[in-house]
Design a protein around this motif. Structure first.
Motif, PDB file in Angstrom:
ATOM      1  N   GLN A 135      27.438 117.838 144.244  1.00  0.00           N
ATOM      2  CA  GLN A 135      26.591 117.501 145.385  1.00  0.00           C
ATOM      3  C   GLN A 135      25.531 116.449 145.041  1.00  0.00           C
ATOM      4  N   SER A 136      25.246 116.269 143.748  1.00  0.00           N
ATOM      5  CA  SER A 136      24.220 115.301 143.347  1.00  0.00           C
ATOM      6  C   SER A 136      24.820 113.957 142.961  1.00  0.00           C
ATOM      7  N   LEU A 137      26.138 113.791 143.124  1.00  0.00           N
ATOM      8  CA  LEU A 137      26.806 112.561 142.708  1.00  0.00           C
ATOM      9  C   LEU A 137      27.366 111.820 143.904  1.00  0.00           C
ATOM     10  N   LYS A 138      27.591 110.523 143.682  1.00  0.00           N
ATOM     11  CA  LYS A 138      28.290 109.719 144.685  1.00  0.00           C
ATOM     12  C   LYS A 138      29.296 108.827 143.956  1.00  0.00           C
ATOM     13  N   ASP A 139      30.240 108.345 144.737  1.00  0.00           N
ATOM     14  CA  ASP A 139      31.322 107.555 144.162  1.00  0.00           C
ATOM     15  C   ASP A 139      30.761 106.368 143.382  1.00  0.00           C
ATOM     16  N   GLY A 140      31.236 106.213 142.138  1.00  0.00           N
ATOM     17  CA  GLY A 140      30.817 105.084 141.302  1.00  0.00           C
ATOM     18  C   GLY A 140      29.664 105.388 140.367  1.00  0.00           C
ATOM     19  N   ASP A 141      29.060 106.570 140.473  1.00  0.00           N
ATOM     20  CA  ASP A 141      27.951 106.924 139.584  1.00  0.00           C
ATOM     21  C   ASP A 141      28.434 107.008 138.139  1.00  0.00           C
ATOM     22  N   GLU A 142      27.547 106.584 137.251  1.00  0.00           N
ATOM     23  CA  GLU A 142      27.823 106.718 135.820  1.00  0.00           C
ATOM     24  C   GLU A 142      27.121 107.982 135.323  1.00  0.00           C
ATOM     25  N   ILE A 143      27.843 108.783 134.557  1.00  0.00           N
ATOM     26  CA  ILE A 143      27.276 110.053 134.133  1.00  0.00           C
ATOM     27  C   ILE A 143      27.278 110.140 132.603  1.00  0.00           C
ATOM     28  N   LYS A 144      26.493 111.097 132.123  1.00  0.00           N
ATOM     29  CA  LYS A 144      26.494 111.427 130.704  1.00  0.00           C
ATOM     30  C   LYS A 144      27.068 112.827 130.566  1.00  0.00           C
ATOM     31  N   ILE A 145      28.105 112.949 129.743  1.00  0.00           N
ATOM     32  CA  ILE A 145      28.809 114.235 129.619  1.00  0.00           C
ATOM     33  C   ILE A 145      27.931 115.219 128.872  1.00  0.00           C
ATOM     34  N   LYS A 146      27.631 116.321 129.550  1.00  0.00           N
ATOM     35  CA  LYS A 146      26.795 117.360 128.951  1.00  0.00           C
ATOM     36  C   LYS A 146      27.618 118.218 127.999  1.00  0.00           C
ATOM     37  N   ASN A 147      28.743 118.704 128.478  1.00  0.00           N
ATOM     38  CA  ASN A 147      29.696 119.413 127.626  1.00  0.00           C
ATOM     39  C   ASN A 147      31.057 119.398 128.290  1.00  0.00           C
ATOM     40  N   ARG A 148      32.089 119.711 127.504  1.00  0.00           N
ATOM     41  CA  ARG A 148      33.462 119.694 127.993  1.00  0.00           C
ATOM     42  C   ARG A 148      34.000 121.117 128.018  1.00  0.00           C
ATOM     43  N   LEU A 149      34.567 121.477 129.120  1.00  0.00           N
ATOM     44  CA  LEU A 149      35.078 122.844 129.300  1.00  0.00           C
ATOM     45  C   LEU A 149      36.604 122.812 129.386  1.00  0.00           C
TER      46      LEU A 149
END
Length: 362
Positions: free
Chosen positions: A348-362
């Motif tokens: 809900q806090s993201l929109k198309d094209g946003d760049e993210i930082k991976i917190k952890n991988r599940l």
């Protein structure tokens, strides 16, 4: 303002814009969210149905004639064997009718024998031309009439015997008796309900499948290939025996838009009674199924989406097709493949094209 002051103002404005842009980029790339690695797993998919349970055979035992119940040989709830006497209806009047029928039969048999002797005598005289043809024909007709009366009398006797046989009501198959509403001495008529007999060594659990689900199962050849079918009793306890799927109806009910099926369950202890209810859980194994958490998805206009993470850690809103819903997961039919990275939660806090930082991988 002199030229020197103007240059310094422009320089300050450019620096401010540059710093704002750097701050915006920093904020954009600073979103830390967990991601989920799409996996292929073997899983058991279950569907639950409300079921109506019926005995393998359940018949109403009714009187086939008028009379008074003379004897009841069994008790309510008793297990009986095929052919075992259950009720005796008084047959005194029928026994009188049988005596009359026997007497009439013997009379007609005697008439036949007399007519046969007379015919032999007339045939002998006719051969010697002592009697005319019409006299011979008359004797033959008398014999035919006597035989017809004898046949009618025999049929009447058999009809009385059949009625007498109806006075002893026997069990048509092995089963368990229900309530016996009429007691000794009760007057019953043709069609009066005496009791109900249920064959309970096996029971059928009926359930309905919606029309669209039925055609989907047929298309994927899944009907009859279930790993296990379990029954939960009304008290919440799981029944100890597993069931086998059987066909039930050959038509789709247009009123409900569904088709009925049944599951056969062993019932050696007669624990389950006719008319009981329960809940069926039908499970099947799906190998190498793509599964994703339900919290990773969101819906827009009846379509399901996820945020797919590319190699540059940018998210792309992607439409997927989900199939069976499990407890906390969906089985994915199309739109993803094994190894894809998707946003696990926080869509809900993201929109198309946003760049993210991976917190952890599940």
């Amino acid at each position: 303002m002199n030229i020197k002051s103007t240059i310094w103002c422009i320089f300050a404005l450019v620096c401010a814009m540059s710093c704002g842009k750097n701050t915006q980029n920093k904020n954009k790339t600073s979103k830390e969210v967990p991601v989920y690695i799409v996996k292929q797993e073997n899983t058991s998919v279950s569907n639950q149905f409300v079921t109506d349970i019926q005995a393998k055979r359940n018949v109403e035992i009714r009187s086939r004639l008028n009379g008074i119940i003379q004897k009841i040989y069994v008790n309510e709830g008793q297990s009986v064997r095929k052919g075992q006497p259950l009720f005796k209806i008084n047959d005194a009047e029928l026994q009188m009718d049988l005596l009359k029928a026997n007497a009439t039969l013997k009379q007609t048999q005697a008439d036949v024998r007399i007519a046969e002797v007379e015919l032999r005598q007339i045939e002998s005289l006719h051969a010697k031309k002592f009697v005319a043809n019409n006299e011979l024909e008359l004797v033959k007709a008398k014999l035919s009439s006597a035989k017809a009366k004898n046949a009618f009398a025999d049929a009447e006797r058999k009809a009385v015997l059949q009625k007498i046989s109806f006075t002893t009501v026997t069990a048509p198959f092995d089963g368990v008796l229900d309530v016996i509403p009429h007691k000794d001495g009760s007057l019953v008529t043709n069609g009066t309900l005496l009791t109900t007999l249920s064959q309970l060594d096996e029971v059928y659990a009926y359930f309905s499948i919606p029309e669209n689900v039925y055609f989907e199962l047929i298309a994927h050849d899944k009907l009859g290939k279930h790993q296990k079918i379990e029954l939960t009793l009304p008290n919440g306890v799981a029944y100890q025996y597993k069931g086998k799927l059987k066909s039930a109806e050959s038509e789709i009910d247009r009123k409900t838009g569904s088709i009925r099926y049944k599951v056969l369950f062993p019932n050696p202890d007669h624990l389950i009674k006719h008319g009981a209810s329960g809940k069926l859980t039908i499970s099947e194994m799906q190998n190498n199924a793509l599964m994703i958490p339900q919290k990773s998805t969101f819906s827009i206009q009846d379509k399901t989406y996820i945020f797919l993470v590319d190699k540059n850690n940018k998210v792309k809103m992607t439409n997927i097709k989900v199939g069976t819903a499990l407890k906390d997961s969906y089985l994915v039919e199309s739109g993803l493949k094994k190894g894809d990275l998707i946003i696990y939660e926080g869509t809900q806090s993201l929109k198309d094209g946003d760049e993210i930082k991976i917190k952890n991988r599940l």
